[in-house]
Design a protein around this motif. Structure first.
Motif, PDB file in Angstrom:
ATOM      1  N   GLY A 120      46.160  38.265  68.144  1.00  0.00           N
ATOM      2  CA  GLY A 120      47.611  38.153  68.050  1.00  0.00           C
ATOM      3  C   GLY A 120      48.252  39.528  68.223  1.00  0.00           C
ATOM      4  O   GLY A 120      49.311  39.660  68.847  1.00  0.00           O
ATOM      5  N   SER A 147      52.387  44.881  64.632  1.00  0.00           N
ATOM      6  CA  SER A 147      51.953  44.703  66.028  1.00  0.00           C
ATOM      7  C   SER A 147      53.154  44.710  66.975  1.00  0.00           C
ATOM      8  O   SER A 147      53.047  45.179  68.114  1.00  0.00           O
ATOM      9  N   ASP A 186      60.006  38.259  64.385  1.00  0.00           N
ATOM     10  CA  ASP A 186      59.044  37.331  63.799  1.00  0.00           C
ATOM     11  C   ASP A 186      59.757  35.995  63.587  1.00  0.00           C
ATOM     12  O   ASP A 186      60.963  35.969  63.318  1.00  0.00           O
ATOM     13  N   ASP A 215      57.689  35.851  67.597  1.00  0.00           N
ATOM     14  CA  ASP A 215      56.290  35.887  67.147  1.00  0.00           C
ATOM     15  C   ASP A 215      56.086  34.751  66.136  1.00  0.00           C
ATOM     16  O   ASP A 215      56.498  34.860  64.980  1.00  0.00           O
ATOM     17  N   HIS A 218      53.020  33.129  61.973  1.00  0.00           N
ATOM     18  CA  HIS A 218      52.954  32.409  60.694  1.00  0.00           C
ATOM     19  C   HIS A 218      53.737  31.105  60.739  1.00  0.00           C
ATOM     20  O   HIS A 218      53.926  30.464  59.701  1.00  0.00           O
ATOM     21  N   THR A 246      49.340  32.998  67.167  1.00  0.00           N
ATOM     22  CA  THR A 246      47.995  33.516  66.900  1.00  0.00           C
ATOM     23  C   THR A 246      47.066  32.331  66.662  1.00  0.00           C
ATOM     24  O   THR A 246      47.475  31.308  66.116  1.00  0.00           O
ATOM     25  N   SER A 248      44.466  32.940  64.896  1.00  0.00           N
ATOM     26  CA  SER A 248      43.718  33.490  63.760  1.00  0.00           C
ATOM     27  C   SER A 248      44.236  33.015  62.412  1.00  0.00           C
ATOM     28  O   SER A 248      43.628  33.300  61.397  1.00  0.00           O
ATOM     29  N   GLY A 255      42.294  35.373  68.004  1.00  0.00           N
ATOM     30  CA  GLY A 255      42.934  35.428  69.309  1.00  0.00           C
ATOM     31  C   GLY A 255      44.421  35.180  69.206  1.00  0.00           C
ATOM     32  O   GLY A 255      44.939  34.837  68.147  1.00  0.00           O
TER      33      GLY A 255
HETATM   34  C1  LIG Z   1      53.525  38.351  62.154  1.00  0.00           C
HETATM   35  C2  LIG Z   1      52.192  38.692  62.709  1.00  0.00           C
HETATM   36  N1  LIG Z   1      52.055  38.848  64.046  1.00  0.00           N
HETATM   37  C3  LIG Z   1      50.883  39.161  64.605  1.00  0.00           C
HETATM   38  C4  LIG Z   1      49.757  39.361  63.844  1.00  0.00           C
HETATM   39  C5  LIG Z   1      48.463  39.746  64.497  1.00  0.00           C
HETATM   40  O1  LIG Z   1      47.649  38.639  64.629  1.00  0.00           O
HETATM   41  P1  LIG Z   1      46.055  38.798  64.708  1.00  0.00           P
HETATM   42  O2  LIG Z   1      45.591  38.953  63.304  1.00  0.00           O
HETATM   43  O3  LIG Z   1      45.624  37.522  65.342  1.00  0.00           O
HETATM   44  O4  LIG Z   1      45.758  39.980  65.540  1.00  0.00           O
HETATM   45  C6  LIG Z   1      49.827  39.197  62.469  1.00  0.00           C
HETATM   46  C7  LIG Z   1      48.601  39.373  61.644  1.00  0.00           C
HETATM   47  O5  LIG Z   1      48.578  39.848  60.571  1.00  0.00           O
HETATM   48  C8  LIG Z   1      51.070  38.860  61.878  1.00  0.00           C
HETATM   49  O6  LIG Z   1      51.197  38.716  60.552  1.00  0.00           O
END
Ligand SMILES: Cc1ncc(COP(=O)(O)O)c(C=O)c1O
Length: 395
Positions: A120, A147, A186, A215, A218, A246, A248, A255
């Protein structure tokens, strides 16, 4: 958030001496991070630093990381195809499983395309590298995930940070933008479960001819119809809207994916350095995410159960819980003030058998430390009541 550093201009005795001073500065400020050791796998009950705990800190919202069908898919992929993908798709070819997952994700989310990235994190960096550039201004919510912040840096664009969730402030900032604009937010903020008014952001994006990057890390699996995310919940879409998900978190694998038009996908494959110059996802992760996505799609009641658990957790915490976007948001923040108290509470909860993460700078702004509790569809009512009682008692 500025990270504390030792005084400038004082030459360290050696490179390692410099590193030791940085670590010592963090330690003195109560900000030293010490990841704990976990045994017993990815389920919500495991052992952490030798103590059995119920996990209330993981992003495995639906309990799919240890689901038998998901494990089975990952194991079969490893046996049939091997483990590593052997390179990025530009180098080694795009494996069929990756293409299939992209199609299934796009169809689930009602998007023309989805393009996988190794994480992600990489997806967020890649999308901002692709859409940004020196001729663009990126407008970024003040509480965006690290990120996205790193993606803004990698994009080499001008960056304007607008106040958290404040569309009026964003509008003011947009008025000062001469060239191309990219708005990024987000969908569900990871440290407190708040969410933006995406319709308001979308109106601004449309009136300024801007991209809107959301994004949904969550939000996938937790929010919107059948867990399709915040943009789906608020009916926001269009060629200018880009959703990052994500694999994940609610999908329990690893991923990320970037969802949008076919043109966006083309651009990502040319300009998204974080996905071009990094090895594609391993087969077991792709197969696990595909199996998890199928479960999410076939069993929307998982998302319902998650909402019920979250509501129970929030109700149990009462006034200790900070407001979130919805009482069913699975991320529940409990404000605790300073870093030292926060980590004392974190340790005391671990002693009582609950893994709850205390958040300190730079994850959250100074003075706004908190405990972050995360609900999962697999928590029992007794576990939820237990952690809520423990937190309330300790506070
Ligand atoms: C809001 C948000 N975006 C992106 C990510 C990154 O995702 P990943 O853990 O799959 O790399 C996270 C992870 O903590 C996140 O909380």
């Amino acid at each position: 958030m500025a990270v504390l550093r030792p005084e400038r201009g004082v030459a360290p005795a050696s490179p390692t001496a410099w590193a030791e001073r940085v670590i010592e500065t963090d330690r003195r400020a109560g900000l030293l991070r010490r990841p704990r050791e976990r045994e017993g796998g990815s389920g919500h009950r495991c052992s952490v630093d030798g103590r059995p705990v119920v996990v209330f800190s993981s992003n495995d919202y639906l309990g799919l990381a240890a689901h038998p069908e998901v494990r089975d898919a990952a194991a079969r992929a490893a046996l049939e195809l091997g483990v590593g993908s052997t390179g990025s798709r530009h180098l080694s070819g795009g494996h069929r499983g990756i293409g299939e997952l992209e199609e299934e994700l796009a169809s689930f989310l009602g998007s023309a395309t989805a393009t996988l990235a190794p994480s992600g994190y990489a997806a967020n960096v890649a999308v901002l590298e692709a859409l940004g550039g020196p001729d663009a201004t990126i407008l970024s919510d003040a509480h965006n995930h690290a990120s996205l912040i790193d993606g803004c840096r990698a994009a080499r664009s001008r960056v304007e940070v607008y106040r958290h969730l404040d569309a009026a402030h964003l509008e003011g900032r947009l008025r000062g933008v001469a060239g191309r604009a990219v708005i990024v937010t987000d969908a569900v903020f990871s440290t407190d479960g708040t969410a933006p008014d995406l319709r308001a952001l979308d109106r601004l994006a449309r009136s300024h001819g801007a991209w809107l990057v959301v994004d949904e890390a969550h939000a996938l699996g937790t929010t919107g119809p059948g867990g399709r995310g915040l943009a789906a919940a608020q009916g926001v879409g269009g060629d200018h809207v880009v959703r990052v998900v994500t694999l994940s978190k609610a999908l329990g694998s690893a991923g990320g994916a970037i969802c949008g038009t076919a043109t966006l996908r083309q651009l990502l494959l040319q300009r998204g350095r974080a996905l071009i110059f990094s090895t594609a996802l391993p087969h077991p992760s792709v197969a696990a995410a595909t199996a998890a996505l199928r479960l999410l799609s076939a069993r929307p009641e998982l998302v319902e159960r998650l909402g019920d658990v979250a509501r129970r957790l929030r109700a149990g915490l009462g006034d200790a819980a900070a407001p979130a976007a919805s009482p069913r948001s699975p991320i529940v923040a409990v404000p605790t003030g300073d870093a030292e108290r926060t980590m004392r509470l974190d340790a005391a909860l671990w002693q009582r058998g609950y893994l709850v993460q205390g958040l300190r700078p730079p994850t959250v702004p100074a003075g706004s430390c908190r405990l972050r509790l995360v609900a999962s569809a697999v928590h029992t009512d007794a576990e939820v009541d237990g952690v809520a009682a423990a937190v309330t008692d300790l506070l």
